[in-house]
Design a protein around this motif. Structure first.
Motif, PDB file in Angstrom:
ATOM      1  N   GLY A  12       0.815  -1.211   0.000  1.00  0.00           N
ATOM      2  CA  GLY A  12       0.000   0.000   0.000  1.00  0.00           C
ATOM      3  C   GLY A  12       0.846   1.257   0.000  1.00  0.00           C
ATOM      4  N   PRO A  13       0.191   2.408   0.137  1.00  0.00           N
ATOM      5  CA  PRO A  13       0.913   3.684   0.029  1.00  0.00           C
ATOM      6  C   PRO A  13       1.976   3.886   1.119  1.00  0.00           C
ATOM      7  N   GLY A  14       1.825   3.239   2.261  1.00  0.00           N
ATOM      8  CA  GLY A  14       2.824   3.402   3.322  1.00  0.00           C
ATOM      9  C   GLY A  14       3.919   2.348   3.277  1.00  0.00           C
ATOM     10  N   GLY A  15       3.967   1.578   2.198  1.00  0.00           N
ATOM     11  CA  GLY A  15       4.881   0.440   2.156  1.00  0.00           C
ATOM     12  C   GLY A  15       6.352   0.793   2.338  1.00  0.00           C
ATOM     13  N   ALA A  16       6.772   1.903   1.728  1.00  0.00           N
ATOM     14  CA  ALA A  16       8.194   2.260   1.822  1.00  0.00           C
ATOM     15  C   ALA A  16       8.591   2.503   3.280  1.00  0.00           C
ATOM     16  N   GLN A  17       7.669   3.075   4.039  1.00  0.00           N
ATOM     17  CA  GLN A  17       7.931   3.317   5.457  1.00  0.00           C
ATOM     18  C   GLN A  17       8.066   1.994   6.213  1.00  0.00           C
ATOM     19  N   VAL A  18       7.355   0.986   5.766  1.00  0.00           N
ATOM     20  CA  VAL A  18       7.380  -0.323   6.432  1.00  0.00           C
ATOM     21  C   VAL A  18       8.696  -1.056   6.150  1.00  0.00           C
ATOM     22  N   GLN A  59      11.560   0.455   5.407  1.00  0.00           N
ATOM     23  CA  GLN A  59      12.702   1.312   5.752  1.00  0.00           C
ATOM     24  C   GLN A  59      13.049   1.166   7.243  1.00  0.00           C
ATOM     25  N   TYR A  60      14.209   1.702   7.636  1.00  0.00           N
ATOM     26  CA  TYR A  60      14.468   1.859   9.065  1.00  0.00           C
ATOM     27  C   TYR A  60      13.406   2.768   9.672  1.00  0.00           C
ATOM     28  N   GLY A  61      13.140   2.587  10.940  1.00  0.00           N
ATOM     29  CA  GLY A  61      12.222   3.464  11.651  1.00  0.00           C
ATOM     30  C   GLY A  61      12.699   3.631  13.080  1.00  0.00           C
ATOM     31  N   LYS A  62      11.919   4.332  13.852  1.00  0.00           N
ATOM     32  CA  LYS A  62      12.300   4.550  15.246  1.00  0.00           C
ATOM     33  C   LYS A  62      12.298   3.236  16.023  1.00  0.00           C
ATOM     34  N   SER A  63      13.142   3.165  17.024  1.00  0.00           N
ATOM     35  CA  SER A  63      13.214   1.940  17.830  1.00  0.00           C
ATOM     36  C   SER A  63      11.956   1.744  18.674  1.00  0.00           C
ATOM     37  N   THR A  64      11.141   2.777  18.792  1.00  0.00           N
ATOM     38  CA  THR A  64       9.890   2.664  19.546  1.00  0.00           C
ATOM     39  C   THR A  64       8.824   1.883  18.792  1.00  0.00           C
ATOM     40  N   GLY A  65       9.018   1.672  17.489  1.00  0.00           N
ATOM     41  CA  GLY A  65       8.079   0.852  16.735  1.00  0.00           C
ATOM     42  C   GLY A  65       7.226   1.629  15.757  1.00  0.00           C
ATOM     43  N   PHE A  66       6.454   0.888  14.986  1.00  0.00           N
ATOM     44  CA  PHE A  66       5.633   1.433  13.900  1.00  0.00           C
ATOM     45  C   PHE A  66       4.606   2.417  14.465  1.00  0.00           C
ATOM     46  N   ALA A  67       4.735   3.680  14.084  1.00  0.00           N
ATOM     47  CA  ALA A  67       3.959   4.741  14.728  1.00  0.00           C
ATOM     48  C   ALA A  67       2.440   4.515  14.676  1.00  0.00           C
ATOM     49  N   GLU A 118       4.825  -5.423  12.578  1.00  0.00           N
ATOM     50  CA  GLU A 118       4.046  -4.388  13.262  1.00  0.00           C
ATOM     51  C   GLU A 118       3.027  -3.746  12.335  1.00  0.00           C
ATOM     52  N   ALA A 119       3.421  -3.488  11.092  1.00  0.00           N
ATOM     53  CA  ALA A 119       2.481  -2.881  10.148  1.00  0.00           C
ATOM     54  C   ALA A 119       1.372  -3.860   9.781  1.00  0.00           C
TER      55      ALA A 119
END
Lengths: 400, 400
Positions: free
Chosen positions: B39-45, B47-55, B249-250
């Protein structure tokens, strides 16, 4: 079309080892995830499993490396496997050799486990063998952590004679080589060299990851090597998280099984290679005073500045103009006024570096080293003006 | 149809807290994974992200709990979050109170971090308050690790007055309550009680997980509580793995966002409730000498045997007949001949227990306790004959 191209300018994101977002094969990965979970093996993917990881992917990697499946362990990224090495193989006070400079997150974990860290300076051909042999004359480390291909952060690649000597030394002195090889498939020029695992399979534990090959979010790293050592890591892994993320591992397996990995790596090389060439060309044009090792692949390039440059001056010049946030990340922490001794590199994340510099040998030796890390380059032969202003700011600071 | 049912017999798998494989919503999870990545948020999924987890998942959980998103941290399963608590909040020698007996993997991690572990005996209504207050008169722990709902391994649920008192004591003495609540949504009878986090939100860190709600393989655990404490966990998480597994998480977020979690929990309760009832009925019929706390939900049930029973005798009787592997897992390690003192429970994994018993307070107190852990029960009112033979073997051992 040709005319349009010559004036086209695209952005280079200098980042902390972060893959280019446009490199992700999103549709393919989505299809693989759905097939892995919704297919006949789906229940196995959603259930608990062994701490060693999703068996089909272990077997696939083992077959590719020509080893047994018990010589492959998967984890939630390769960094966490370094944590398990710390838990399972290191005692507080154990000596670990690292390249100087090296990947700062590995240093953080080695310190967590009380390692005595000894830095071996880097040369354009890999770790300095004379320094390594001198250090070995004083002590035998538990292991030597090395990134032989397109090193983080220097960009250096260990030459074949250096690799052969490292393998000999590990066998003679009886230490482990911890070979971190996440960038190895991303060679943009020249011929692949044998891995340390190929040269000293009995003494090498080879780390890799799908982070730079597919994407960090799948969180799949791997280690290949001695089955008994890996069994100890597996116990540490089980105590820590029982089972790694099987959804990510099964998705990656499906991607590999379908034969999609090699075409993806081809795409990545075609994407990143020109960006590295553009960066190097811009450095030659705009920072002739600086020196750097031009990498043959990977994600990292470090710039060495001449003596007498102050952090404050660099920061002030770089802050001139627009888009401050990203440019400032290339520069040391504000308020640090001492001159950078030569050779001096620019590191992207001074926070980690500052802490490191105070704590351990390799960091002390690396005093004043800073690296410009890159995750992506603009396509084509020119850099985005914002980036060029950064480089010009550095250049004018050099002349201040 | 009715006649067929009365003679139908299905298998109960007594396992180590492993969800029933048939409970996994495979097609739904596959669809969610594909949507999350493609989906549209796939690149965020990817990619690296914050250690706190999927916002988005943090925000979804925060909204459900009525807290800020900075009060939610995600990890690769909740066990690993306990590891981060050890890294970020515990100093070697710190005292931690636990229920006795308790989840052995938590004990393993507490020991890894050098905690002094003090066990508070369990009663059918939760931890023994008199024992807790006696221990508090001697020392204040860094935290009290408690599983108030359908405890692992006893099956006990803390009564409301016990919860209220725990909340008061934590506030008065200034210790953290570490509330582990993975089974909380799986209540099969009776009314839900307020969580400790509801009663003492300032003093409670509440762990949960999607392992028992969707499946372990997604590897998504969570902790809710004080933002400053969670920021320290996030630093430990970043140092350990940079980013948790965003694909899992996503996928879980997509499942929750679509409103599929509540119907899934309804299905789980309908699946597990009758199995627990069948197990309890079989215990009443075939092991009247034994005592147990009949759980109101969750995954765990422990059987208490009278004094004088030897492990060797139990093992020998249980080994009579067929299907040895799984039945033997219900029994203590071979060769251990000493009688089990009363009350004696049967634990599934004597290996971990044996180590535990030697090391720390709660285990010493729990000497001779063994639990029969369950992951699933047969549907309907009868147990599978293989399982019944196990129970009969226990019964005949009791009478030997």
């Amino acid at each position: 079309m040709t005319a349009a191209r010559t004036t086209e300018t695209r952005t280079i994101d200098f980042t902390r080892g972060v893959p280019a977002t446009e490199s992700f094969p999103l549709e393919q990965v989505a299809e693989c995830a759905a097939a892995a979970i919704g297919g006949p093996g789906g229940a196995q993917v959603l259930q608990y499993g062994k701490s060693t990881g999703f068996a089909p992917l272990r077997e696939w990697l083992a077959a590719r490396q020509g080893v047994g499946a018990d010589q492959v362990l998967l984890g939630n990224g390769s960094l966490q496997i370094i944590e398990f090495i710390g838990l399972a193989l290191l005692e507080p006070g154990d000596t670990v050799f690292v390249e100087s400079p090296t990947y700062d997150r590995t240093l953080t974990l080695l310190r967590r486990h009380g390692a005595r860290i000894v830095g071996i300076p880097m040369t354009p051909d890999g770790p300095d063998l004379a320094a390594l042999e001198g250090a070995l004359a004083r002590q035998t480390p538990k292991f030597f952590y090395t990134i032989p291909d397109f090193q983080n952060p220097s960009g250096a690649t260990a030459a074949l004679p250096v690799r052969r000597r490292l393998a000999e030394l590990a066998e003679r002195h009886g230490f482990w080589i911890l070979e971190d090889a996440p960038y190895r498939p991303l060679r943009y020029r020249g011929a692949q060299l044998p891995a340390l695992f190929d040269l000293a399979p009995e003494r090498t534990l080879q780390l890799s990851s799908f982070t730079k090959q597919i994407g960090p979010g799948v969180r799949v790293g791997s280690i290949v090597g001695d089955a008994a050592a890996l069994a100890r890591l597996a116990k540490a892994a089980e105590d820590t998280y029982i089972t790694p993320n099987l959804v990510g591992e099964a998705t990656v397996y499906e991607f590999c099984r379908r034969g999609w990995l090699e075409p993806q790596l081809d795409r990545l090389r075609a994407l990143y290679g020109p960006r590295l060439a553009a960066t190097a060309a811009a450095l030659r044009a705009h920072l002739p005073e600086a020196a750097w090792i031009e990498p043959d692949g990977g994600f990292f390039l470090s710039v060495t500045l001449p003596e007498g440059v102050t952090c404050a001056a660099l920061r002030a010049r770089a802050a001139e103009g627009a888009g401050p946030q990203r440019r400032l990340r290339l520069l040391p922490r504000p308020g640090r006024r001492r001159p950078l001794p030569a050779p001096a590199l620019l590191r992207a994340h001074p926070g980690a570096d500052r802490r490191g510099r105070r704590a351990a040998g390799p960091r002390r030796r690396a005093r004043g080293e800073w690296s410009v890390e890159r995750g992506a380059w603009s396509e084509g032969a020119t850099l985005c003006p914002t980036r060029l202003r950064s480089l010009r700011a550095l250049r004018s600071a050099l002349r201040a």
